[in-house]
Design an enzyme around this catalytic site. Structure first.
Site, short mmCIF file in Angstrom:
data_model
loop_
_atom_site.label_atom_id
_atom_site.label_comp_id
_atom_site.label_asym_id
_atom_site.label_seq_id
_atom_site.Cartn_x
_atom_site.Cartn_y
_atom_site.Cartn_z
N GLU A 257 0.78 -1.23 0.00
CA GLU A 257 0.00 0.00 0.00
C GLU A 257 0.81 1.29 0.00
O GLU A 257 0.43 2.25 -0.65
CB GLU A 257 -0.98 0.00 1.17
CG GLU A 257 -0.42 -0.51 2.48
CD GLU A 257 -1.50 -0.86 3.48
OE1 GLU A 257 -2.59 -0.26 3.42
OE2 GLU A 257 -1.26 -1.71 4.35
N ASP B 58 -3.53 4.51 1.11
CA ASP B 58 -2.31 4.90 1.81
C ASP B 58 -1.21 5.31 0.86
O ASP B 58 -0.38 6.17 1.19
CB ASP B 58 -1.85 3.77 2.73
CG ASP B 58 -2.72 3.67 3.97
OD1 ASP B 58 -2.79 4.64 4.73
OD2 ASP B 58 -3.35 2.63 4.17
#
Length: 884
Positions: free
Chosen positions: A507, A544
Site C-alpha cells: 500500500e 495509503d
C-alpha cells in the site's frame, strides 16, 4: 435527443421533491422556516451568479442565526441534497430503461460482445471467459457512509414512489395518492434524526452490509443473469451454465481488524453466524414463493422415487427444505445467544439445498414445464450459487507486525531465539521447516500478552468455520515473503482443515515498489510454489499510497507494480488475481468501474478481479435495484473486454514522460505535506479534521495510533476533511505541477496523444477533471479566512493558486473552454447543488468558530451547536456525492 430533453424528467423529480420538502418545512416547523430557507437559498443562488453584495448578505444572515435556528436550517438544506441524490439515482434507472428500448447504451454486454466479434474474437473465447470469470466485489465498512440505515430505508421508499409515477399509467386519483404517499415519506424522514448518536460496532456495520444484500443484490443478481442470458442468445452464444455466476460478493465487515481493536475473534464468529442466519432467512422466503408456485402434479421418475405417491411432489421437497431452514434459523439464534443447541442438523453447505432444488428443476424440464423451471426456481438456484448459505465470504485483514509478534512470543518461549531479530532468510528457513513438520509448534501453556492472545484466538475461531464462509486472509503492511509464510503457519497450527488463501497487501509507495521483488522471492520457495497450486492473489492499496505520495505518483506506481507482478506470475506459470483496494474518492482510486478496469495494464485482469466497494459507494452502486443491475453489467462487460482485448502496452516515450511527471508530482506533494511547517497547523485549523472525529461514522478509530499526527491519520478522514472545505487537495496536489512542467517543456502534443490513445492516462484526466470541478476556491478561501491562523494563511493562498493553475492546465490538455465541457449532466448537477451547499459551508464555518472558541476556554460546546455542526458535515457529504 438533446440533453435537456433527456433529463427533463430528472428536473421534474427534483422540483417535485423540493416542493414537497417545502410543504414539510412549512407544515411541520412553521412558515418562518420555509421563508428563512427560501431567503437563504435565493441569496446563495444570486451570490453564485456573481453578486458579491448578496454573498456578503448570505454570510451575515447565517452568522446572525440564533441557536434555535441552527439545526432546522442545516437540516433543510441537507435534506434537499439527499432528495436530489435520490432523484439522480432513480434517473439512472430511468435512463437505463430508455437505453434498453433504443439499444445503444455503451459499456454494456450487449454493446461489448458485437464489438469484440467485429474485432475478430471468436465466440468460443467469449463463452470460455464468461464461463470462468470471477469478479469478486468486497463490501467494506469504511466510515464514509454518513447516512443512517433508518433513513436509507425511507429514501428507498421515496424511490419507489418516483418509480410508480414513472412507470405506471395512473388515474388522477392514483396520482394524488402517490403524491400524498411521497409527502408522508418526506415528513417521516424529516422527523428522523439523521445523525448517529453512537459509533456503530463492527457487528452493526456487518448488519448494514447484509441489508444491502437483502434489499438490492438478492433481487438484482438473478435478474442480471437473466439479462446476460438474453444478450448471449441474441448474439448466438450459449446461455450461462446454472452454476456460473460471474460476479460474487465478499465482505470485510467483522473481519477487518487492521488498526481496529473492536474487531475481535468473538466479533468475527458473531458476524459469520449472523450471515448464516440472514442467508437462511432469505432462502426461507424464496422457498415460500416456490411452495406457492410449484403446485403441479407431474414429475419424473427420479423425483417420484424421492417423494413417493404424493399428488404434489414438488411441495413435498420444498416443505422439507423449509423445515430444515427453520431449524437452521433456530440453530443460529441459539449459537448467537450462547445457548446449547440440540435440535435437528442445520444446513451448513449449499449442496444440501442445491441437490433437491436441482431435482425439481430437472423434473420440470423433463415433464415439459421448462417455462416454470425457468421462473422463480431458476432464480433461487442462481442465488444459491452466488450467496450460498453463508451470504458472503468473510475476508480477514490483520497487520503484518501482529503476526511477527506472535512468532516472537513462540520462539522466545521455546528458547530458540528472538524471531524479530532474525534475518529474512532465517525467518523463511524456520517457517518453511515448520510448515513441512507435522508436530505442533505452539505449546498449549505458552504465556502471551493480550495482543498475541487475540491473534491466536482469531485463528482458532477460523478453524471452526467451513471454508465456504471464508474468503482471503489479507496482510496489511506486507513487505517480505515471511509475512505471508507466517500466516499460513498460524492457520496450520490452529488446525484449519482447508487453509484460507493468503493475500499480501502492498500500500505505501515503497511497498508498491518492492512488491515485485517480494512476489519473486515467494515463488522461488519450492514449498510455497507447490502450496498455491498455480494461483496467487495480491492486493494493491490505493488509499495509503496516495496519502503517502500524492495521487499521480501513487497511481503510476500502482500501474508499474501491476505490470511487474503480472510478468513475474507469468514467468512461474501462476495465475494472478489482483485485488484493488479502491475507495470512493478520486485520490483513493474511485474511478468509474468500467474505465478503471479498462485502464489496467495488459494481462492484469485475465478473467479475474477483486475490488473493494467502500462506504457510501455501496449505496451509490447498488441502490435501487436497476442501478445494481447496471453495476453488475459494467463489471462483467469491462472484465470481458479487458481480458480479451486489453489495452496495448504504452509507448516507451509515454512511460518516460510518466516517470518524469510522477517524480515532479511526488516531490511537490511531499514538499507541501511533509516539509512545509505551515501545513499541519493549516490542515488542522482550516479543515474540519478535528470535528470529523465527533461523527459516529465507523467502528474503527480515525487514527492508527491515538497519539499520532497527520501521518497516522487514516486515508479516509484525510480525504473527507479536504472534501468538506472544497479544496480537494489529495487528488490534485503535485499533479498540477507535474503537468505544468510538461507543458513548459513543450510536451503538450505528447500529452494529448497519451490522452487519446492510452486508457490509463485518460482515466487520470477524467478523475482530475471531476475533482477540480467539484472543488471551489471561494469556499476554500472562506474556511481559511475564518478559521486558519493568520501566519498560516499564506499557505492557503499558495494552494489556491496551484489549484487554479491545475484547472488551467487540465483545460489546456483537454482542449476545453471549461471543466466537464463534455459531461453536461454532471456539470449541471454540480451547478444545481451549489446554492444548497453554500449555506451549509458558511454555517459549518460559523459553528466551528463558535465551538472552537468555547472549547478553548475549557468549556463544552452546547449540544444543539454540535448537532447542527454534524448535520452540516452530513449535508455537505451528501451534496458532494463522494467523501472518502
Amino acid at each position: 435527443m438533446a440533453v435537456d430533453d433527456v433529463h427533463s424528467a430528472l428536473r421534474d423529480d427534483v422540483r417535485l421533491l423540493g416542493d414537497l420538502l417545502g410543504e414539510t418545512l412549512r407544515d411541520q416547523e412553521g412558515p418562518w422556516l420555509l421563508d428563512l430557507v427560501e431567503e437563504i437559498r435565493l441569496l446563495a443562488k444570486s451570490a453564485r451568479s456573481g453578486h458579491q453584495d448578496n454573498a456578503d448578505l448570505l454570510v451575515q444572515k447565517l452568522s446572525a442565526l440564533d441557536d434555535k435556528q441552527w439545526v432546522p436550517v442545516a437540516r433543510a438544506f441537507s435534506h434537499f441534497l439527499n432528495l436530489a441524490n435520490i432523484a439522480e439515482q432513480y434517473h439512472r434507472v430511468r435512463r437505463r430503461r430508455g437505453y434498453q428500448q433504443d439499444g445503444n447504451q455503451e459499456a454494456t454486454l450487449d454493446e461489448v460482445i458485437p464489438r469484440l466479434l467485429k474485432q475478430g474474437v471468436a465466440k468460443e473465447e467469449i463463452s470460455t471467459v464468461l464461463g470462468s470469470m470471477s469478479v469478486d466485489l468486497v463490501l467494506t465498512a469504511h466510515p464514509t457512509e454518513v447516512t443512517r440505515r433508518t433513513l436509507i430505508r425511507k429514501y428507498d421508499e421515496i424511490t419507489d414512489c418516483l418509480h410508480r409515477f414513472d412507470t405506471v399509467r395512473l388515474t388522477q386519483e392514483e396520482h394524488d395518492a402517490t403524491r400524498e404517499a411521497l409527502l408522508r415519506k418526506i415528513v417521516s424522514a424529516w422527523h428522523t434524526d439523521e445523525i448517529r448518536r453512537d459509533k456503530p460496532t463492527p457487528v452493526d456495520e456487518a448488519r448494514w452490509g447484509f441489508v444491502s444484500i437483502e434489499q438490492y443484490l438478492w433481487h438484482a443478481v438473478p435478474t442480471h443473469l437473466r439479462e446476460v442470458d438474453r444478450v448471449l442468445v441474441k448474439h448466438e452464444l450459449p446461455a450461462l451454465a446454472l452454476s456460473t455466476v460471474p460476479v460474487q460478493f465478499s465482505s470485510w465487515m467483522g473481519g477487518d481488524r487492521d488498526g481496529n481493536p473492536n474487531v475481535t475473534a468473538r466479533v468475527t464468529e458473531e458476524v459469520l453466524l449472523l450471515a448464516r442466519w440472514m442467508a437462511a432467512d432469505l432462502l426461507a422466503r424464496d422457498i415460500d414463493v416456490l411452495l406457492s408456485e410449484l403446485s403441479m402434479q407431474d414429475c419424473n421418475d427420479a423425483l417420484r422415487r424421492e417423494v413417493g405417491d404424493s399428488r404434489e411432489p414438488y411441495r413435498v421437497v420444498l416443505k422439507q427444505l423449509k423445515q430444515r431452514l427453520a431449524d437452521t434459523l433456530v440453530w443460529a439464534e441459539s449459537e448467537l445467544a450462547g445457548h446449547f443447541y440440540d435440535g435437528p442438523m442445520p444446513i451448513l453447505q449449499a449442496s444440501e439445498l442445491l441437490r433437491p432444488l436441482m431435482q425439481c428443476f430437472d423434473s420440470l424440464n423433463d415433464c415439459g414445464m421448462a417455462a416454470i423451471a425457468q421462473g422463480e426456481l431458476l432464480d433461487t438456484i442462481r442465488r444459491l450459487h452466488c450467496f450460498g448459505v453463508t451470504l458472503l465470504k468473510l475476508d480477514i485483514r490483520q497487520e503484518s507486525q501482529r503476526h511477527a509478534n506472535v512468532m516472537q512470543c513462540i520462539t522466545q518461549h521455546l528458547g530458540i531465539g528472538d524471531y524479530l531479530e532474525w534475518s529474512e532468510e532465517e525467518k523463511q528457513v524456520f517457517l518453511v521447516g515448520e510448515l513441512e513438520n507435522n508436530r505442533p509448534l505452539i505449546p498449549l501453556d505458552m504465556p502471551a500478552d493480550e495482543e498475541v492472545t487475540e491473534v491466536l484466538q482469531t485463528f482458532r475461531a477460523l478453524s471452526h468455520q467451513s471454508i465456504d464462509a471464508l474468503g482471503a486472509y489479507v496482510i496489511s503492511m506486507a513487505t517480505h515473503p515471511s509475512d505471508v509464510l507466517v500466516v499460513i503457519l498460524l492457520q496450520k497450527e490452529a488446525g484449519m482443515k482447508t487453509l484460507m488463501r493468503v493475500v499480501p497487501l502492498f500500500e505505501t509507495l515503497s511497498d508498491l515498489q518492492g512488491a515485485g521483488n517480494t512476489l519473486s522471492q515467494l515463488l522461488q520457495i519450492p514449498w510455497y510454489l507447490s502450496h498455491i497450486q498455480g494461483k496467487q492473489e495480491i492486493m494493491v492499496g490505493y488509499s495509503d499510497s496516495a496519502k503517502d505520495a500524492g495521487f499521480m505518483a501513487a497511481s503510476w506506481a500502482q500501474y508499474q507494480t501491476q505490470e511487474k507482478l503480472v510478468a513475474i506470475a507469468n514467468e512461474y506459470d501462476v495465475h494472478l488475481t489482483l485485488f484493488h483496494g479502491r475507495g470512493g474518492s478520486a485520490s483513493r482510486g474511485g474511478a468509474p468501474s468500467y474505465e478503471a478496469i479498462l485502464s489496467q495494464p495488459a494481462g492484469s485482469v485475465n478473467g479475474a478481479l477483486r475490488v473493494t466497494e467502500q462506504g457510501e459507494v455501496i449505496r451509490a452502486k447498488f441502490s435501487p435495484k436497476g442501478v445494481a443491475i447496471r453495476t453488475l453489467d459494467l463489471y462483467v462487460s469491462a472484465t470481458l473486454e479487458a481480458t480479451l482485448k486489453p489495452a496495448p502496452p504504452p509507448k516507451e516515450a509515454w512511460r518516460d514522460q510518466m516517470d518524469r511527471m510522477a517524480e515532479t508530482a511526488l516531490s511537490t506533494y511531499r514538499q507541501v505535506v511533509r516539509q512545509d511547517s505551515r501545513f499541519i497547523p493549516y490542515f488542522r485549523s482550516a479543515t474540519p479534521e478535528q470535528e470529523l472525529q465527533r461523527l459516529a461514522l465507523g467502528s474503527r478509530p480515525a487514527k492508527r495510533k491515538a497519539s499520532g499526527g497527520v501521518e497516522s491519520l487514516r486515508a479516509i478522514p484525510w480525504v473527507f476533511a479536504w472534501t468538506q472545505m472544497r479544496l480537494m487537495l489529495p487528488a490534485w496536489l503535485g499533479t498540477g505541477a507535474a503537468l505544468s512542467e510538461a507543458l513548459q517543456q513543450g510536451r503538450l502534443d505528447e500529452l494529448k496523444e497519451m490522452l487519446s490513445q492510452w486508457p490509463y492516462f485518460k482515466m487520470i484526466f477524467s478523475m482530475l477533471e471531476m475533482v477540480l470541478a467539484k472543488g471551489d476556491l471561494s469556499i476554500a478561501s472562506y474556511y481559511e479566512q475564518r478559521l486558519a491562523d493568520i501566519e498560516h494563511r499564506s499557505l492557503g493562498e499558495e494552494l489556491r493558486t496551484r489549484f487554479a493553475d491545475a484547472i488551467d492546465i487540465t483545460e489546456t490538455v483537454l482542449d476545453h473552454s471549461f471543466l466537464l465541457q463534455s459531461n453536461p449532466v454532471i456539470r449541471h448537477s454540480i451547478k444545481v447543488r451549489n446554492p444548497y451547499l453554500d449555506p451549509l459551508h458558511v454555517l459549518q464555518v460559523e459553528l466551528m468558530r463558535k465551538a472552537r472558541a468555547i472549547e478553548a476556554k475549557g468549556e463544552e460546546a452546547p449540544p444543539e451547536l454540535l448537532k447542527a455542526l454534524m448535520i452540516t458535515v452530513a449535508g455537505i457529504a451528501a451534496g458532494m456525492r463522494n467523501t472518502g
